[in-house]
Design a protein around this motif. Structure first.
Motif, PDB file in Angstrom:
ATOM      1  N   LEU A 197       0.841  -1.194   0.000  1.00  0.00           N
ATOM      2  CA  LEU A 197       0.000   0.000   0.000  1.00  0.00           C
ATOM      3  C   LEU A 197       0.874   1.242   0.000  1.00  0.00           C
ATOM      4  CD1 LEU A 197      -2.522  -1.062   2.799  1.00  0.00           C
ATOM      5  CD2 LEU A 197      -2.972  -1.092   0.345  1.00  0.00           C
TER       6      LEU A 197
ATOM      7  N   THR B  25      -2.500   0.445  -4.421  1.00  0.00           N
ATOM      8  CA  THR B  25      -2.689  -0.810  -3.709  1.00  0.00           C
ATOM      9  C   THR B  25      -2.475  -1.949  -4.679  1.00  0.00           C
ATOM     10  OG1 THR B  25      -4.227  -2.191  -2.456  1.00  0.00           O
ATOM     11  CG2 THR B  25      -5.178  -0.742  -4.117  1.00  0.00           C
TER      12      THR B  25
ATOM     13  N   THR C 159      -6.246   2.769   4.905  1.00  0.00           N
ATOM     14  CA  THR C 159      -5.129   3.714   4.821  1.00  0.00           C
ATOM     15  C   THR C 159      -5.270   4.810   5.863  1.00  0.00           C
ATOM     16  OG1 THR C 159      -6.299   4.957   3.085  1.00  0.00           O
ATOM     17  CG2 THR C 159      -4.732   3.267   2.381  1.00  0.00           C
TER      18      THR C 159
END
Length: 629
Positions: free
Chosen positions: A179, A190, A202
């Motif tokens: 990520l 991602t 996130t």
């Protein structure tokens, strides 16, 4: 010193045993073998049950490295950041998967698959048994990845997980997430799922990072930040790059250092696509959405991650040359060196993802990692391999704030490409380079070098089993329609002047190997050799029994664990890492780095034999010193 055969030690054996000299013959009964237990009196003992294997790291002076962990701990040893003064404690290795599960539907990644031998390369798991046909007959066999060619890494595939979000249970089943998000928690990239559906994840990771900074790293002089934490069987590794955070979430048993190295490669790839100017934009506008300019680049980053986990790309900051007869490579170098265009930084010929030859501008030094990331961009985009392309790319190690311009043109009907990097795009630069590229292609055809390259592509990666039997490599031994007569001294010669018939005599791809003298090479599972001075490496073919995607990843993952154990060792140093069925040998020196994966119990002479084989083939498997303009 510097000779791997001379410094090799028996990792599990008596103190009186001596390692064989380089090139020693195969072992006979009673000879030392890698990871073969012995009793206190020096006699061969019954091998005890191995729980993952034992590790023995030995420095050049014979002293044991302090704190060498067990196999269960070796995969996750943490280092301090470059700015920090203290070393971080080692994160524990991920717990081993006990129940077999199914593999990824299309091979694009792993979905909760059990590691070979329970994650340590040891006992065969139920999933592997089914792949071999000895397990559950109703369970589908695991697909074997291609042995040659880049199809296993840059194969065009549909992303079946593009619509997944963090609200879907299936998203959490992937074994290695990558990520990228900004300080404000906005997702940028991602590996699995869609960025829009991962805002809560996130955002939570961004909050964790900020809280750790506030609680533990409030002193800016300390220059430290959150590096990793462990949650269940997952390790979360963090890398801070300006206003961006990169996170790798893995339960594969990856070494912490490999996870950080992977995240650094991902960041460098993003800079190659966008330049470091995007970081200044995020600092000035924290709510800026990078996804708009990252659109269409996911395939490039995904390919890079596969390249790093299924090849030696992650362990080396270098280029992989195409094995080629020296005279053929010299002809290609001369053809490329004759192409002189102002404001060109460098140019190279590429055959698939390997380098045929490269010519540098004397005024510039282009880093091999920058070139490998550009090669990844080319291999990830089929449109760049059709016709002539002119695309901006950044060279982070040269200037991360500006674009250079890559001219890319492939020889029609082949996997051979000509690439020029120009510092200018003004005026007729594109057309000037295009004319020189056409001249290079004509020279390759005229000298017969293109046929030699095409033949080499079909025979890569090199199969060491063929070399052990006295052959030059896998595949046909000769280029062209007919082999030369027996006993004829062959060489690669350009055709006669004046447009006469092609009188080039065919040439074997590699130098001949004396039959029987290198017979231990037949037992090598995989081997690699890196020259730091030239930034070039050689990587052999993986043995047929390890060509499933899971087992191939296991090989390269254990290389990372060996390297992590030697991170504080003084060079030259070496280590042998034993599992239930394999031994992984790593030797580091200033002049070379050597990686070997062999079956457990093989003679230690295999180390010296592979080293001698590389030395005998250096002119064929490496470019050597790059020519310059």
């Amino acid at each position: 010193e510097g000779d791997p055969g001379a410094v090799a030690v028996a990792v599990v054996g008596s103190a009186e045993d001596e390692s064989p000299p380089p090139g020693a013959d195969a072992a006979v009964d009673g000879e030392d073998r890698l990871a073969t237990p012995r009793a206190q009196d020096g006699s061969r003992a019954e091998e005890p049950p191995v729980d993952g294997g034992d590790v023995d790291a030995t420095a050049p002076d014979g002293s044991s490295l302090d704190g060498a962990p067990s196999v269960a701990e070796a995969g996750a040893v943490a280092d301090a950041d470059a700015e920090g003064d203290t070393a971080a404690p080692a994160p524990p290795a991920a717990p081993l998967a006990e129940e077999p599960t199914t593999s990824s539907p299309d091979g694009g990644g792993d979905i909760d698959t059990a590691e070979p031998g329970g994650g340590d390369g040891g006992a065969q798991s139920a999933t592997e048994a089914s792949a071999d046909g000895s397990g559950d007959p109703d369970r589908p066999a695991e697909p074997v990845i291609p042995a040659v060619g880049p199809a296993r890494i840059w194969k065009a595939r549909h992303n079946k997980w593009s619509e997944e979000t963090d609200a879907d249970l299936s998203w959490y089943r992937h074994k290695r997430h990558v990520l990228v998000f900004s300080y404000s928690g906005k997702p940028v990239y991602t590996r699995y799922g869609c960025e829009e559906g991962l805002s809560s994840t996130t955002g939570a990771l961004s909050a964790i990072v900020s809280k750790f900074v506030a609680f533990f790293f409030s002193n800016p002089v300390q220059g430290d930040a959150l590096r990793y934490f462990v949650a269940g069987d997952h390790i979360f590794a963090f890398v801070e790059k300006g206003p961006l955070w990169l996170v790798c979430i893995s339960k594969c048993g990856d070494a912490y250092q490999d996870m950080v190295r992977l995240l650094n490669r991902v960041h460098t790839q993003i800079v190659t696509l966008l330049t470091a100017g995007i970081e200044r934009t995020l600092q000035n506008r924290p709510n800026y959405d990078m996804r708009k300019i990252m659109d269409g680049t996911d395939a490039v980053v995904n390919s890079l991650i596969r390249w790093c986990t299924q090849d030696m790309c992650l362990q080396f900051e270098g280029l992989e040359p195409l094995p080629l007869p020296p005279v053929a490579r010299s002809a290609a170098s001369e053809a490329l060196r004759a192409a002189r265009v102002p404001n060109v930084l460098c140019s190279w010929l590429m055959a698939e993802h390997r380098i045929v030859t490269l010519v540098n501008n004397k005024q510039y030094k282009v880093h091999a990692l920058d070139l490998s990331l550009i090669i990844n961009i080319v291999m990830s985009s089929s449109s760049l391999r059709v016709g002539e392309s002119w695309t901006p790319v950044c060279l982070p190690h040269l200037n991360d704030k500006a674009f250079a311009y890559a001219y890319i043109s492939y020889v029609e009907g082949t996997d051979v490409g000509v690439v020029f990097l120009s510092s200018s795009s003004e005026g007729d630069q594109f057309y000037a380079i295009s004319q020189e590229a056409s001249s290079v292609k004509q020279a390759l055809r005229r000298t017969g070098c293109l046929d030699a390259i095409a033949n080499a592509i079909g025979r890569c990666p090199i199969d060491l089993r063929e070399c052990a039997l006295g052959g030059s490599s896998s595949g046909p031994d000769w280029i062209g329609e007919e082999p030369p007569a027996a006993g004829l001294a062959s060489s690669f010669l350009p055709p006669a002047r004046g447009g006469g018939a092609d009188r080039s005599v065919k040439k074997a791809l590699l130098a001949p190997t004396p039959p029987g003298q290198m017979r231990l090479l037949e037992g090598i599972i995989h081997a690699a050799y890196f020259q730091p001075a030239s930034q070039q490496y050689f990587s052999s073919a993986v043995a047929p029994g390890y060509r499933t995607r899971r087992r191939t990843k296991m090989l390269f993952r254990y290389y990372g664990r060996c390297r992590a154990l030697l991170r504080h060792a003084k060079m030259p140093s070496q280590i042998c890492f034993a599992t239930d069925h394999e031994c992984f040998y790593l030797s580091l020196a200033n002049e070379y780095q050597m990686y070997l994966a062999v079956p457990r119990g093989i003679s230690m002479a295999v180390i010296g034999q592979f080293y001698q084989w590389v030395k005998s083939q250096e002119a064929h498997i490496f470019v050597g010193q790059f020519p310059t303009w």
